[in-house]
Design a protein around this motif. Structure first.
Motif, PDB file in Angstrom:
ATOM      1  N   LYS A  48       8.832 -13.465   2.665  1.00 54.76           N
ATOM      2  CA  LYS A  48       7.617 -14.084   3.202  1.00 54.76           C
ATOM      3  C   LYS A  48       6.460 -13.090   3.215  1.00 54.76           C
ATOM      4  CE  LYS A  48       8.940 -18.238   4.117  1.00 54.76           C
ATOM      5  NZ  LYS A  48       8.395 -19.361   3.378  1.00 54.76           N
ATOM      6  N   LEU A  49       6.739 -11.837   3.552  1.00 56.62           N
ATOM      7  CA  LEU A  49       5.683 -10.826   3.557  1.00 56.62           C
ATOM      8  C   LEU A  49       5.197 -10.533   2.138  1.00 56.62           C
ATOM      9  CD1 LEU A  49       7.002  -8.406   6.315  1.00 56.62           C
ATOM     10  CD2 LEU A  49       5.098 -10.027   6.479  1.00 56.62           C
ATOM     11  N   THR A  50       6.104 -10.567   1.180  1.00 55.67           N
ATOM     12  CA  THR A  50       5.712 -10.399  -0.224  1.00 55.67           C
ATOM     13  C   THR A  50       4.800 -11.547  -0.647  1.00 55.67           C
ATOM     14  OG1 THR A  50       7.730  -9.177  -0.732  1.00 55.67           O
ATOM     15  CG2 THR A  50       6.596 -10.206  -2.592  1.00 55.67           C
ATOM     16  N   ASP A  51       5.161 -12.773  -0.254  1.00 52.13           N
ATOM     17  CA  ASP A  51       4.299 -13.926  -0.524  1.00 52.13           C
ATOM     18  C   ASP A  51       2.919 -13.728   0.097  1.00 52.13           C
ATOM     19  OD1 ASP A  51       6.439 -15.197  -1.794  1.00 52.13           O
ATOM     20  OD2 ASP A  51       6.894 -16.507  -0.085  1.00 52.13           O
ATOM     21  N   LEU A  52       2.893 -13.226   1.337  1.00 51.40           N
ATOM     22  CA  LEU A  52       1.635 -13.014   2.042  1.00 51.40           C
ATOM     23  C   LEU A  52       0.748 -12.013   1.310  1.00 51.40           C
ATOM     24  CD1 LEU A  52      -0.130 -13.456   4.582  1.00 51.40           C
ATOM     25  CD2 LEU A  52       1.132 -11.568   5.624  1.00 51.40           C
ATOM     26  N   VAL A  53       1.321 -10.904   0.866  1.00 51.68           N
ATOM     27  CA  VAL A  53       0.542  -9.905   0.130  1.00 51.68           C
ATOM     28  C   VAL A  53      -0.024 -10.529  -1.138  1.00 51.68           C
ATOM     29  CG1 VAL A  53       0.625  -7.704  -1.118  1.00 51.68           C
ATOM     30  CG2 VAL A  53       1.776  -7.928   1.099  1.00 51.68           C
ATOM     31  N   ARG A  91      -0.534  -1.800   4.211  1.00 53.21           N
ATOM     32  CA  ARG A  91       0.600  -1.363   5.038  1.00 53.21           C
ATOM     33  C   ARG A  91       1.799  -2.269   4.851  1.00 53.21           C
ATOM     34  NH1 ARG A  91      -1.123  -1.049  10.978  1.00 53.21           N
ATOM     35  NH2 ARG A  91      -2.166  -2.937  10.332  1.00 53.21           N
ATOM     36  N   VAL A  92       1.546  -3.563   4.782  1.00 54.53           N
ATOM     37  CA  VAL A  92       2.626  -4.524   4.557  1.00 54.53           C
ATOM     38  C   VAL A  92       3.186  -4.328   3.155  1.00 54.53           C
ATOM     39  CG1 VAL A  92       3.233  -6.971   4.428  1.00 54.53           C
ATOM     40  CG2 VAL A  92       1.635  -6.165   6.195  1.00 54.53           C
ATOM     41  N   ALA A  93       2.313  -4.183   2.166  1.00 53.39           N
ATOM     42  CA  ALA A  93       2.764  -3.979   0.780  1.00 53.39           C
ATOM     43  C   ALA A  93       3.631  -2.733   0.673  1.00 53.39           C
ATOM     44  CB  ALA A  93       1.564  -3.885  -0.160  1.00 53.39           C
ATOM     45  N   ARG A  94       3.234  -1.665   1.346  1.00 56.57           N
ATOM     46  CA  ARG A  94       4.031  -0.442   1.308  1.00 56.57           C
ATOM     47  C   ARG A  94       5.393  -0.649   1.967  1.00 56.57           C
ATOM     48  NH1 ARG A  94      -0.729   4.113   2.394  1.00 56.57           N
ATOM     49  NH2 ARG A  94      -1.066   4.572   0.181  1.00 56.57           N
ATOM     50  N   ALA A  95       5.439  -1.456   3.012  1.00 53.10           N
ATOM     51  CA  ALA A  95       6.711  -1.698   3.708  1.00 53.10           C
ATOM     52  C   ALA A  95       7.675  -2.557   2.894  1.00 53.10           C
ATOM     53  CB  ALA A  95       6.446  -2.349   5.064  1.00 53.10           C
ATOM     54  N   VAL A  96       7.133  -3.453   2.070  1.00 53.11           N
ATOM     55  CA  VAL A  96       7.993  -4.367   1.296  1.00 53.11           C
ATOM     56  C   VAL A  96       7.944  -4.069  -0.198  1.00 53.11           C
ATOM     57  CG1 VAL A  96       7.862  -6.199   3.037  1.00 53.11           C
ATOM     58  CG2 VAL A  96       6.232  -6.198   1.138  1.00 53.11           C
ATOM     59  N   ASP A  97       7.495  -2.887  -0.561  1.00 52.53           N
ATOM     60  CA  ASP A  97       7.374  -2.515  -1.977  1.00 52.53           C
ATOM     61  C   ASP A  97       8.673  -2.808  -2.716  1.00 52.53           C
ATOM     62  OD1 ASP A  97       6.487  -1.489  -4.356  1.00 52.53           O
ATOM     63  OD2 ASP A  97       6.546   0.611  -3.708  1.00 52.53           O
ATOM     64  N   SER A  98       8.539  -3.485  -3.843  1.00 54.97           N
ATOM     65  CA  SER A  98       9.711  -3.863  -4.642  1.00 54.97           C
ATOM     66  C   SER A  98       9.250  -4.198  -6.054  1.00 54.97           C
ATOM     67  CB  SER A  98      10.398  -5.095  -4.034  1.00 54.97           C
ATOM     68  OG  SER A  98       9.548  -6.232  -4.133  1.00 54.97           O
ATOM     69  N   ALA A  99      10.214  -4.350  -6.930  1.00 56.00           N
ATOM     70  CA  ALA A  99       9.899  -4.764  -8.305  1.00 56.00           C
ATOM     71  C   ALA A  99       9.245  -6.144  -8.302  1.00 56.00           C
ATOM     72  CB  ALA A  99      11.156  -4.763  -9.159  1.00 56.00           C
ATOM     73  N   LEU A 130       7.347  -7.524  -5.890  1.00 51.99           N
ATOM     74  CA  LEU A 130       5.957  -7.390  -5.456  1.00 51.99           C
ATOM     75  C   LEU A 130       5.105  -6.774  -6.552  1.00 51.99           C
ATOM     76  CD1 LEU A 130       3.707  -7.555  -3.349  1.00 51.99           C
ATOM     77  CD2 LEU A 130       4.435  -5.293  -2.542  1.00 51.99           C
ATOM     78  N   ARG A 131       5.580  -5.723  -7.171  1.00 54.95           N
ATOM     79  CA  ARG A 131       4.804  -5.076  -8.229  1.00 54.95           C
ATOM     80  C   ARG A 131       4.588  -6.013  -9.422  1.00 54.95           C
ATOM     81  NH1 ARG A 131       4.371   0.838  -8.088  1.00 54.95           N
ATOM     82  NH2 ARG A 131       5.028   1.506  -6.030  1.00 54.95           N
ATOM     83  N   LEU A 155      -1.734  -1.719  -6.002  1.00 58.33           N
ATOM     84  CA  LEU A 155      -0.806  -1.018  -6.900  1.00 58.33           C
ATOM     85  C   LEU A 155      -1.093   0.478  -6.947  1.00 58.33           C
ATOM     86  CD1 LEU A 155      -0.558  -3.515  -9.878  1.00 58.33           C
ATOM     87  CD2 LEU A 155       1.351  -2.668  -8.504  1.00 58.33           C
ATOM     88  N   TRP A 156      -2.366   0.837  -7.010  1.00 54.19           N
ATOM     89  CA  TRP A 156      -2.758   2.238  -7.056  1.00 54.19           C
ATOM     90  C   TRP A 156      -2.250   2.961  -5.812  1.00 54.19           C
ATOM     91  CZ3 TRP A 156      -6.296   5.328  -4.283  1.00 54.19           C
ATOM     92  CH2 TRP A 156      -6.665   6.524  -4.910  1.00 54.19           C
TER      93      TRP A 156
END
Length: 95
Positions: free
Chosen positions: A13-18, A35-43, A45-46, A68-69
């Motif tokens: 859900k957080l990945t969807d939100l980002v 901050r959320v993106a860093r917490a749920v960083d994954s292939a 999400l990227r 991404l940067w």
């Protein structure tokens, strides 16, 4: 929300939100979602961010590129100064 150890359903859900945030026109405080993106960083999400960078929307391209940067540079703070410098650098590179 920006905790590194979330249950898989919460991470999804957080990945969807980002993704939703980077796809819309930039709004005040949107950069806080890094901050959320860093917490749920994954292939996953990227991959979504990569698709947003290639989208027709200039907002999505800019915002997703910034996220991404920063994901590639975990030591760089997510501050208004960094955001403005990144945007200014991207604008200069496009000219």
């Amino acid at each position: 929300m920006a905790l590194a150890h979330q249950e898989e359903a919460v991470r999804a859900k957080l990945t969807d939100l980002v993704e939703i945030v980077v796809l819309r026109a930039y709004r005040c405080k949107d950069r806080e979602y890094v901050r959320v993106a860093r917490a749920v960083d994954s292939a996953d999400l990227r991959g979504r961010l990569d698709r947003a960078v290639d989208s027709d929307s200039p907002w999505a391209r800019c915002h997703a590129g910034y996220v991404l940067w920063l994901l590639d540079r975990p030591g760089v703070p997510n501050t208004p100064h960094v955001w403005r410098a990144w945007v200014a650098g991207k604008a200069a590179a496009l000219m």
